[in-house]
Design a protein around this motif. Structure first.
Motif, PDB file in Angstrom:
ATOM      1  N   ALA A 287      20.441  12.871   3.866  1.00 24.32           N
ATOM      2  CA  ALA A 287      19.264  13.072   4.719  1.00 24.32           C
ATOM      3  C   ALA A 287      18.350  14.150   4.152  1.00 24.32           C
ATOM      4  O   ALA A 287      17.121  14.016   4.171  1.00 24.32           O
ATOM      5  CB  ALA A 287      19.703  13.445   6.129  1.00 24.32           C
ATOM      6  N   GLU A 288      18.924  15.212   3.630  1.00 27.09           N
ATOM      7  CA  GLU A 288      18.113  16.291   3.052  1.00 27.09           C
ATOM      8  C   GLU A 288      17.332  15.795   1.843  1.00 27.09           C
ATOM      9  O   GLU A 288      16.142  16.112   1.667  1.00 27.09           O
ATOM     10  CB  GLU A 288      19.007  17.462   2.672  1.00 27.09           C
ATOM     11  N   ASP A 289      17.998  15.013   0.987  1.00 29.80           N
ATOM     12  CA  ASP A 289      17.315  14.508  -0.211  1.00 29.80           C
ATOM     13  C   ASP A 289      16.233  13.499   0.150  1.00 29.80           C
ATOM     14  O   ASP A 289      15.133  13.511  -0.425  1.00 29.80           O
ATOM     15  CB  ASP A 289      18.330  13.867  -1.163  1.00 29.80           C
ATOM     16  N   ILE A 290      16.523  12.624   1.093  1.00 29.67           N
ATOM     17  CA  ILE A 290      15.538  11.634   1.532  1.00 29.67           C
ATOM     18  C   ILE A 290      14.330  12.334   2.143  1.00 29.67           C
ATOM     19  O   ILE A 290      13.172  11.970   1.884  1.00 29.67           O
ATOM     20  CB  ILE A 290      16.181  10.657   2.536  1.00 29.67           C
ATOM     21  N   THR A 291      14.589  13.352   2.952  1.00 24.66           N
ATOM     22  CA  THR A 291      13.497  14.107   3.562  1.00 24.66           C
ATOM     23  C   THR A 291      12.656  14.799   2.503  1.00 24.66           C
ATOM     24  O   THR A 291      11.420  14.836   2.599  1.00 24.66           O
ATOM     25  CB  THR A 291      14.061  15.135   4.559  1.00 24.66           C
ATOM     26  N   ALA A 292      13.308  15.339   1.479  1.00 20.90           N
ATOM     27  CA  ALA A 292      12.570  15.995   0.392  1.00 20.90           C
ATOM     28  C   ALA A 292      11.673  14.996  -0.328  1.00 20.90           C
ATOM     29  O   ALA A 292      10.508  15.293  -0.643  1.00 20.90           O
ATOM     30  CB  ALA A 292      13.545  16.644  -0.591  1.00 20.90           C
ATOM     31  N   ALA A 293      12.197  13.795  -0.587  1.00 26.37           N
ATOM     32  CA  ALA A 293      11.394  12.762  -1.245  1.00 26.37           C
ATOM     33  C   ALA A 293      10.222  12.344  -0.363  1.00 26.37           C
ATOM     34  O   ALA A 293       9.088  12.177  -0.849  1.00 26.37           O
ATOM     35  CB  ALA A 293      12.264  11.559  -1.582  1.00 26.37           C
ATOM     36  N   ALA A 294      10.469  12.194   0.940  1.00 27.69           N
ATOM     37  CA  ALA A 294       9.398  11.789   1.855  1.00 27.69           C
ATOM     38  C   ALA A 294       8.332  12.873   1.954  1.00 27.69           C
ATOM     39  O   ALA A 294       7.129  12.586   1.949  1.00 27.69           O
ATOM     40  CB  ALA A 294       9.990  11.496   3.233  1.00 27.69           C
ATOM     41  N   THR A 295       8.759  14.119   2.028  1.00 27.01           N
ATOM     42  CA  THR A 295       7.809  15.231   2.123  1.00 27.01           C
ATOM     43  C   THR A 295       6.947  15.322   0.872  1.00 27.01           C
ATOM     44  O   THR A 295       5.761  15.681   0.939  1.00 27.01           O
ATOM     45  CB  THR A 295       8.563  16.553   2.353  1.00 27.01           C
ATOM     46  N   ALA A 296       7.525  14.963  -0.265  1.00 26.91           N
ATOM     47  CA  ALA A 296       6.783  14.975  -1.528  1.00 26.91           C
ATOM     48  C   ALA A 296       5.899  13.741  -1.698  1.00 26.91           C
ATOM     49  O   ALA A 296       5.179  13.627  -2.697  1.00 26.91           O
ATOM     50  CB  ALA A 296       7.768  15.069  -2.697  1.00 26.91           C
ATOM     51  N   GLY A 297       5.955  12.816  -0.740  1.00 22.93           N
ATOM     52  CA  GLY A 297       5.166  11.595  -0.838  1.00 22.93           C
ATOM     53  C   GLY A 297       5.769  10.545  -1.741  1.00 22.93           C
ATOM     54  O   GLY A 297       5.123   9.543  -2.066  1.00 22.93           O
ATOM     55  N   ALA A 298       7.038  10.744  -2.130  1.00 23.78           N
ATOM     56  CA  ALA A 298       7.699   9.828  -3.056  1.00 23.78           C
ATOM     57  C   ALA A 298       8.519   8.762  -2.349  1.00 23.78           C
ATOM     58  O   ALA A 298       8.975   7.810  -2.980  1.00 23.78           O
ATOM     59  CB  ALA A 298       8.594  10.610  -4.008  1.00 23.78           C
ATOM     60  N   PHE A 299       8.733   8.919  -1.050  1.00 27.49           N
ATOM     61  CA  PHE A 299       9.425   7.912  -0.253  1.00 27.49           C
ATOM     62  C   PHE A 299       8.526   7.568   0.923  1.00 27.49           C
ATOM     63  O   PHE A 299       8.241   8.409   1.776  1.00 27.49           O
ATOM     64  CB  PHE A 299      10.780   8.435   0.232  1.00 27.49           C
ATOM     65  N   ARG A 300       8.029   6.320   0.927  1.00 27.15           N
ATOM     66  CA  ARG A 300       7.005   5.918   1.884  1.00 27.15           C
ATOM     67  C   ARG A 300       7.371   4.569   2.515  1.00 27.15           C
ATOM     68  O   ARG A 300       8.294   3.897   2.062  1.00 27.15           O
ATOM     69  CB  ARG A 300       5.651   5.801   1.191  1.00 27.15           C
ATOM     70  N   ALA A 301       6.641   4.207   3.543  1.00 25.70           N
ATOM     71  CA  ALA A 301       6.806   2.903   4.180  1.00 25.70           C
ATOM     72  C   ALA A 301       5.452   2.223   4.289  1.00 25.70           C
ATOM     73  O   ALA A 301       4.412   2.876   4.252  1.00 25.70           O
ATOM     74  CB  ALA A 301       7.431   3.065   5.566  1.00 25.70           C
ATOM     75  N   GLY A 302       5.454   0.914   4.398  1.00 27.35           N
ATOM     76  CA  GLY A 302       4.214   0.158   4.477  1.00 27.35           C
ATOM     77  C   GLY A 302       4.036  -0.727   3.256  1.00 27.35           C
ATOM     78  O   GLY A 302       4.688  -0.539   2.222  1.00 27.35           O
ATOM     79  N   GLU A 303       3.139  -1.689   3.359  1.00 24.43           N
ATOM     80  CA  GLU A 303       2.949  -2.648   2.268  1.00 24.43           C
ATOM     81  C   GLU A 303       2.506  -1.957   0.985  1.00 24.43           C
ATOM     82  O   GLU A 303       2.871  -2.386  -0.115  1.00 24.43           O
ATOM     83  CB  GLU A 303       1.932  -3.710   2.675  1.00 24.43           C
ATOM     84  N   GLU A 304       1.741  -0.875   1.107  1.00 24.11           N
ATOM     85  CA  GLU A 304       1.301  -0.158  -0.089  1.00 24.11           C
ATOM     86  C   GLU A 304       2.468   0.500  -0.814  1.00 24.11           C
ATOM     87  O   GLU A 304       2.364   0.831  -1.993  1.00 24.11           O
ATOM     88  CB  GLU A 304       0.246   0.891   0.287  1.00 24.11           C
ATOM     89  N   ALA A 305       3.587   0.663  -0.129  1.00 25.67           N
ATOM     90  CA  ALA A 305       4.800   1.197  -0.745  1.00 25.67           C
ATOM     91  C   ALA A 305       5.818   0.095  -1.013  1.00 25.67           C
ATOM     92  O   ALA A 305       6.969   0.379  -1.350  1.00 25.67           O
ATOM     93  CB  ALA A 305       5.419   2.262   0.166  1.00 25.67           C
ATOM     94  N   GLY A 306       5.398  -1.159  -0.868  1.00 26.29           N
ATOM     95  CA  GLY A 306       6.287  -2.286  -1.156  1.00 26.29           C
ATOM     96  C   GLY A 306       7.173  -2.699   0.001  1.00 26.29           C
ATOM     97  O   GLY A 306       8.084  -3.514  -0.177  1.00 26.29           O
TER      98      GLY A 306
END
Length: 339
Positions: A287-306
């Motif tokens: 969870a900590e690593d996923i949150t870090a990726a999301a905060t950095a804009g590297a883990f996203r949701a939506g069609e623009e993120a595939g």
């Protein structure tokens, strides 16, 4: 509160919307007001009985969700009433998932959701934790993901347009890996590319071994596998010695169809990823690593993120399950309450 329940297994017709009293959190538990609920394959498979009989007389489905902390049980640290949070494996070993306005679950399954991150993203817990686990099972590590932790590694994501495949691509690229993903159409290739895949291979056009080898002549270090029964023979030809095949599903059947000799000569690690079995420390690290990726804009949701998102209101949860069961590409979300 409104809740979607079923008291027998079967088709979507067993789901009904009812009124229930919110549960009270016990020691080590948190009550969350759910804004968004996420549907995963395990949710409809549990409802249908594919994964075994019911363990409780009544079940609220859905294992992912995001919302606000509403109440805390004794001994809970690090969370406060009103915090934005995301939760995962909410229904594992419990009768109450996230398809309801309030849910009670163990605090170790609840994590802060930063103000800048959407509740939609907060519903991706099961796919993201599964992907993280698959990417951190290799001989020699890494045990955590961060920028540079997979530099020099090549990752093959089988099924790059699925929710887990999407998360695996995004997290692997964030960690510095080169990523090749398999897909079944040009549309899905576009989604995998949007997630960050450096190369895609359409497995409907023939054997994948040569096309993957064209991208990774020396083979791949990690295979994130959705359909081992269909792909295991190819995986063994593609994985490097001391590499890892990490499988999280059994799409395509239960028979791997390979002999002991092929396994021996591959000299690779084969891992089975089932995140409800993760201990709390590993879940927290993911969870900590996923949150870090999301905060950095590297883990996203939506069609623009595939990863296309498909929203259904709570009273249409049955339709949401039907969409997930029919193989709708993307993530199925249930809008439970107002933000």
């Amino acid at each position: 509160m409104r809740a979607v329940v079923y008291s027998e297994q079967g088709s979507i017709d067993v789901l009904s919307l009812v009124e229930r009293e919110p549960g009270e959190p016990g020691p080590g538990e948190v009550r969350v007001r759910i804004v968004r609920s996420g549907v995963n394959p395990s949710d409809w498979k549990n409802r249908e009985g594919v994964m075994g009989p019911m363990s409780f007389p009544e079940v609220v489905p859905n294992s992912d969700g995001a919302g606000y902390v509403d109440a805390l049980g004794e001994g809970v640290d690090g969370l406060a009433v009103g915090d934005r949070v995301w939760a995962t494996i909410a229904s594992a070993g419990r009768p109450t998932g996230t398809a309801q306005e309030y849910t009670v679950l163990p605090a170790y399954r609840v994590f802060p959701l930063a103000d800048g991150l959407s509740f939609d993203l907060g519903t991706l817990g099961v796919p993201a934790v599964t992907a993280h686990s698959a990417l951190t099972r290799s001989d020699g590590g890494p045990s955590r993901l961060a920028p540079g932790s997979l530099t020099g590694r090549t990752v093959l994501v089988q099924g790059g347009a699925g929710a887990v495949g999407n998360a695996a691509i995004q997290l692997a690229v964030w960690a510095g890996a080169q990523v090749v993903a398999t897909v079944s159409s040009d549309t899905k290739a576009a989604l995998a590319t949007a997630a960050g895949a450096h190369h895609t291979v359409d497995y409907t056009r023939g054997d994948i071994v040569d096309p993957v080898r064209a991208f990774a002549p020396d083979g791949v270090d990690i295979v994130v596998e959705v359909a081992p029964a269909a792909n295991f023979a190819a995986d063994l030809k593609l994985v490097k010695p001391r590499g890892t095949i990490a499988s999280y599903s059994n799409d395509g059947g239960d028979d791997l169809g390979v002999g002991v000799t092929a396994l021996l000569w591959a000299n690779a690690r084969v891992e089975w990823v089932v995140i409800p079995a993760l201990d709390p420390a590993h879940l927290r690290a993911a969870a900590e690593d996923i949150t870090a990726a999301a905060t950095a804009g590297a883990f996203r949701a939506g069609e623009e993120a595939g990863l296309p998102l498909h929203h259904f209101p709570l009273d249409r949860t049955a339709e949401a399950h039907a969409a997930a069961e029919s193989g709708t590409v993307g993530k199925i979300l249930v809008d439970v309450s107002d933000i």
